[in-house]
Design a protein around this motif. Structure first.
Motif, PDB file in Angstrom:
ATOM      1  N   ASP A 199      42.045  44.627  43.151  1.00  0.00           N
ATOM      2  CA  ASP A 199      41.945  43.183  43.390  1.00  0.00           C
ATOM      3  C   ASP A 199      40.731  42.572  42.695  1.00  0.00           C
ATOM      4  O   ASP A 199      40.122  41.615  43.185  1.00  0.00           O
ATOM      5  N   THR A 200      40.386  43.140  41.561  1.00  0.00           N
ATOM      6  CA  THR A 200      39.294  42.602  40.741  1.00  0.00           C
ATOM      7  C   THR A 200      39.927  42.110  39.452  1.00  0.00           C
ATOM      8  O   THR A 200      39.887  42.767  38.415  1.00  0.00           O
ATOM      9  N   GLU A 201      40.553  40.925  39.521  1.00  0.00           N
ATOM     10  CA  GLU A 201      41.390  40.458  38.426  1.00  0.00           C
ATOM     11  C   GLU A 201      40.726  39.405  37.549  1.00  0.00           C
ATOM     12  O   GLU A 201      41.351  38.882  36.630  1.00  0.00           O
ATOM     13  N   THR A 202      39.454  39.074  37.816  1.00  0.00           N
ATOM     14  CA  THR A 202      38.752  38.096  36.984  1.00  0.00           C
ATOM     15  C   THR A 202      37.421  38.668  36.510  1.00  0.00           C
ATOM     16  O   THR A 202      36.891  39.627  37.087  1.00  0.00           O
ATOM     17  N   MET A 203      36.884  38.056  35.468  1.00  0.00           N
ATOM     18  CA  MET A 203      35.598  38.497  34.953  1.00  0.00           C
ATOM     19  C   MET A 203      34.493  38.243  35.973  1.00  0.00           C
ATOM     20  O   MET A 203      33.562  39.049  36.109  1.00  0.00           O
ATOM     21  N   ALA A 204      34.588  37.130  36.701  1.00  0.00           N
ATOM     22  CA  ALA A 204      33.571  36.825  37.711  1.00  0.00           C
ATOM     23  C   ALA A 204      33.562  37.873  38.818  1.00  0.00           C
ATOM     24  O   ALA A 204      32.494  38.292  39.286  1.00  0.00           O
ATOM     25  N   LYS A 205      34.736  38.318  39.253  1.00  0.00           N
ATOM     26  CA  LYS A 205      34.796  39.355  40.288  1.00  0.00           C
ATOM     27  C   LYS A 205      34.261  40.680  39.764  1.00  0.00           C
ATOM     28  O   LYS A 205      33.566  41.408  40.481  1.00  0.00           O
ATOM     29  N   HIS A 243      40.370  35.569  32.786  1.00  0.00           N
ATOM     30  CA  HIS A 243      41.082  36.838  32.658  1.00  0.00           C
ATOM     31  C   HIS A 243      40.154  37.970  32.239  1.00  0.00           C
ATOM     32  O   HIS A 243      39.190  37.771  31.497  1.00  0.00           O
ATOM     33  N   LEU A 244      40.462  39.166  32.709  1.00  0.00           N
ATOM     34  CA  LEU A 244      39.622  40.326  32.409  1.00  0.00           C
ATOM     35  C   LEU A 244      39.554  40.640  30.920  1.00  0.00           C
ATOM     36  O   LEU A 244      38.596  41.264  30.457  1.00  0.00           O
ATOM     37  N   ARG A 266      41.606  47.474  32.769  1.00  0.00           N
ATOM     38  CA  ARG A 266      42.054  46.247  33.431  1.00  0.00           C
ATOM     39  C   ARG A 266      43.108  46.551  34.493  1.00  0.00           C
ATOM     40  O   ARG A 266      43.116  45.951  35.569  1.00  0.00           O
ATOM     41  N   ASN A 267      44.006  47.489  34.178  1.00  0.00           N
ATOM     42  CA  ASN A 267      45.023  47.866  35.165  1.00  0.00           C
ATOM     43  C   ASN A 267      44.379  48.413  36.434  1.00  0.00           C
ATOM     44  O   ASN A 267      44.795  48.090  37.553  1.00  0.00           O
TER      45      ASN A 267
END
Length: 383
Positions: free
Chosen positions: A253-259, A234-235, A246-247
């Motif tokens: 469509d960047t909803e993870t820390m890896a992305k 999670h972000l 985060r919103n």
């Protein structure tokens, strides 16, 4: 929150929990319906706060008794039905102080710390009751107002007249209460109460997510929610990221820390929420964290340039006479808390780091420890 006769019964605590975290309401609701088991976990320092709270309430009741008021304590009066009955009988008799009574109406239930008789007519006679809540905190929080409002509403249903005031009793020698006019908070109370009722009625039809909030520090569900956030990458795991950022990232469509760690920068699109620089800064933070996670080592980078007059550059040049002060305290000791450790770290003549300290377990030792600290600092300054 519990299921009684096929319906969900709510308490004042459920209001404050819902205000703190909507996901907590969903989790507690699933337990009440028998869909899951509550976790066997409690925040390490929560029992200390609970114990201190019980001692504070006991001290307040002893103070009232010393003032000559009749105090009826129903803490060990039996099950809920028995306590409800004893509370109403005591109110009808006009007992001056009722501790740990029980109030109920419809789907709502409450156990206020203290009910005190006031000179306002009710269905009982020329008296009625107002709610007093014993709190350790120096500042009254919204959750406390909600709980008091819930108890006061239940009182109104039972005694036939609305309490005008709600009271908070903070620590203090004379237990001076803080008065809050109920009518001034009624609209806010109704808003949160209706929101909680809708959440309970909708149940699992409305999904919630364990967003990190301040209540996580003392929540029994922390471990489960933390595992889920980490499993989702999670972000919120990105250090320093804000909800607004985060919103915006989720809209992209960047909803993870890896992305986020591989989000192209500089940004091609101007964010609707937050600044371009802020998004790019948390992107770099995510990159550092993901690198450390994948390489299984601590990684750090200096993002901001070293500039005169900013950050650590505002500190004076290191000196052999530098002294670092260490103060430790407990805010729940007595009325004003207690500084129980006074420490100094410094380099001795042999350029070896030394640490000296004074412990304080009472007011006299606290005073001596503070005087020692000031004397040591002044002595080194004048040397």
């Amino acid at each position: 929150m519990k299921e009684v006769g096929g319906a969900i019964r709510l308490a004042a605590t459920d209001l404050s929990n819902h205000l703190a975290c909507r996901h907590l309401t969903s989790l507690d609701l699933s337990v009440a319906r028998g869909e899951r088991t509550a976790p066997d976990f409690e925040a390490p320092d929560l029992w200390v706060v609970r114990e201190r709270g019980a001692l504070h309430e006991a001290a307040y009741l002893a103070f009232l008794d010393k003032c000559g008021l009749e105090v009826l304590n129903l803490a060990n009066a039996g099950d809920e039905a028995q306590v409800l009955g004893e509370t109403q009988r005591a109110m009808k008799r006009g007992v001056r102080v009722i501790a740990q009574g029980a109030l109920s109406h419809g789907r709502w239930f409450g156990r206020p710390d203290v009910l005190r008789r006031v000179a306002k007519p009710s269905q009982f006679g020329n008296w009625s009751y107002e709610v007093y809540d014993c709190k350790l905190t120096r500042e009254t929080k919204a959750a406390t107002i909600l709980q008091l409002s819930s108890y006061s509403e239940l009182l109104e249903k039972i005694q036939g007249c609305a309490p005008e005031w709600m009271w908070v009793i903070p620590p203090g020698e004379n237990f001076d209460g803080e008065a809050y006019r109920r009518a001034e908070y009624a609209a806010y109370f109704r808003c949160v109460k209706d929101r909680l009722a809708r959440a309970v009625e909708n149940g699992s039809r409305i999904g919630t997510y364990p967003e990190p909030v301040a209540h996580c520090d003392v929540c029994r569900w922390f471990r489960e929610c933390d595992r889920r956030r980490r499993g989702d990458d999670h972000l919120s795991l990105v250090a320093g990221i804000r909800k607004q950022q985060r919103n915006q990232l989720e809209e992209w469509d960047t909803e993870t820390m890896a992305k986020l760690a591989v989000l192209p920068i500089p940004l091609k699109e101007r964010p609707k929420h937050g600044s371009r620089e802020g998004i790019e800064r948390v992107r770099e933070q995510a990159r550092v964290q993901v690198t450390g996670r994948s390489e299984k080592r601590l990684v750090h980078e200096v993002f901001l340039p070293v500039a005169e007059g900013l950050g650590f550059c505002r500190l004076p040049e290191p000196s052999a006479d530098d002294v670092f002060v260490d103060l430790e305290g407990d805010p729940f000791v007595g009325q004003f808390g207690l500084q129980y450790l006074f420490g100094l770290a410094f380099n001795n003549a042999g350029d070896e780091l030394r640490y000296e300290k004074r412990w304080a377990l009472n007011r006299e030792e606290e005073k001596k420890g503070f005087e020692w600290l000031v004397d040591e600092v002044m002595r080194r300054r004048e040397a």
